[in-house]
Scaffold this motif. Structure first.
Motif, mmCIF file in Angstrom:
data_model
loop_
_atom_site.group_PDB
_atom_site.id
_atom_site.type_symbol
_atom_site.label_atom_id
_atom_site.label_comp_id
_atom_site.label_asym_id
_atom_site.label_seq_id
_atom_site.Cartn_x
_atom_site.Cartn_y
_atom_site.Cartn_z
ATOM 1 N N ASP A 60 36.850 120.081 -14.814
ATOM 2 C CA ASP A 60 37.016 120.366 -13.184
ATOM 3 C C ASP A 60 37.781 118.487 -12.375
ATOM 4 O OD1 ASP A 60 36.842 121.307 -10.790
ATOM 5 O OD2 ASP A 60 35.256 122.136 -10.494
ATOM 6 N N VAL A 61 38.970 119.043 -11.863
ATOM 7 C CA VAL A 61 39.041 117.614 -11.387
ATOM 8 C C VAL A 61 38.558 117.930 -9.481
ATOM 9 C CG1 VAL A 61 40.714 117.611 -12.586
ATOM 10 C CG2 VAL A 61 40.594 119.007 -10.156
ATOM 11 N N PHE A 62 37.649 118.365 -9.189
ATOM 12 C CA PHE A 62 37.014 118.783 -8.194
ATOM 13 C C PHE A 62 35.888 117.626 -7.443
ATOM 14 C CE2 PHE A 62 39.735 122.552 -7.607
ATOM 15 C CZ PHE A 62 40.924 122.202 -7.100
ATOM 16 N N ARG A 63 35.161 117.312 -6.447
ATOM 17 C CA ARG A 63 34.017 116.732 -5.885
ATOM 18 C C ARG A 63 33.174 117.852 -6.251
ATOM 19 N NH1 ARG A 63 33.210 117.379 -0.803
ATOM 20 N NH2 ARG A 63 35.220 117.608 0.323
ATOM 21 N N GLU A 64 32.108 117.373 -6.348
ATOM 22 C CA GLU A 64 31.154 118.714 -6.009
ATOM 23 C C GLU A 64 31.236 118.668 -4.202
ATOM 24 O OE1 GLU A 64 27.675 117.989 -7.796
ATOM 25 O OE2 GLU A 64 27.889 117.686 -9.385
ATOM 26 N N ASP A 65 30.458 120.080 -4.301
ATOM 27 C CA ASP A 65 30.322 119.814 -2.294
ATOM 28 C C ASP A 65 29.535 120.434 -1.946
ATOM 29 O OD1 ASP A 65 31.695 121.801 -0.716
ATOM 30 O OD2 ASP A 65 31.564 122.996 -0.918
ATOM 31 N N HIS A 66 28.962 118.838 -1.009
ATOM 32 C CA HIS A 66 27.543 118.344 -0.624
ATOM 33 C C HIS A 66 27.566 119.273 0.484
ATOM 34 C CE1 HIS A 66 26.598 116.657 -4.013
ATOM 35 N NE2 HIS A 66 27.699 115.902 -4.170
ATOM 36 N N PRO A 67 27.016 120.192 1.006
ATOM 37 C CA PRO A 67 26.681 120.005 2.783
ATOM 38 C C PRO A 67 26.831 118.425 3.996
ATOM 39 C CG PRO A 67 24.675 121.081 1.783
ATOM 40 C CD PRO A 67 25.409 120.339 0.808
ATOM 41 N N ALA A 68 28.050 118.615 4.830
ATOM 42 C CA ALA A 68 27.036 117.418 6.100
ATOM 43 C C ALA A 68 27.401 117.726 7.002
ATOM 44 C CB ALA A 68 28.683 116.643 5.348
ATOM 45 N N SER A 69 27.275 116.785 7.946
ATOM 46 C CA SER A 69 27.324 116.852 9.420
ATOM 47 C C SER A 69 28.787 117.377 9.657
ATOM 48 C CB SER A 69 26.749 116.114 10.077
ATOM 49 O OG SER A 69 27.639 114.734 9.771
#
Length: 96
Positions: A60-69
């Motif tokens: 997978d070439v996508f970055r991990e999805d992290h919640p952010a403001s």
């Protein structure tokens, strides 16, 4: 054993495909070659081959999805041409 014109015509009828006379002449030999190739593939010993969805090892070439403001409503609407009730306001394009 090559397919006959009658067999090809029957297959075309089942598939609801209309064939021209020229196609009916050439297709028996072509379809017979395809069926012979499929028979050769069926002879392959594939018991020790692991199933794959792709021949190359891909990641997978996508970055991990992290919640952010997020932006505040005021910041998001700061550069809007028009805003109304804390929403973007755009020209109407459909008439009711």
């Amino acid at each position: 054993m090559p397919l006959s014109k009658k067999e090809v015509a029957h297959i075309a009828k089942l598939a609801q495909i209309e064939l021209t006379t020229a196609e009916l002449e050439s297709l028996p030999a072509e379809l017979s070659k395809i069926l012979h190739f499929v028979e050769e593939l069926n002879e392959l010993q594939l018991q020790d081959v692991a199933p794959t969805s792709h021949p190359l090892a891909l990641s997978d070439v996508f970055r991990e999805d992290h919640p952010a403001s997020s932006y505040s409503v005021a910041d998001a609407l700061k550069n809007a041409a028009q805003a109304e009730k804390e929403m973007f306001s755009v020209p109407k394009i459909f008439n009711n």
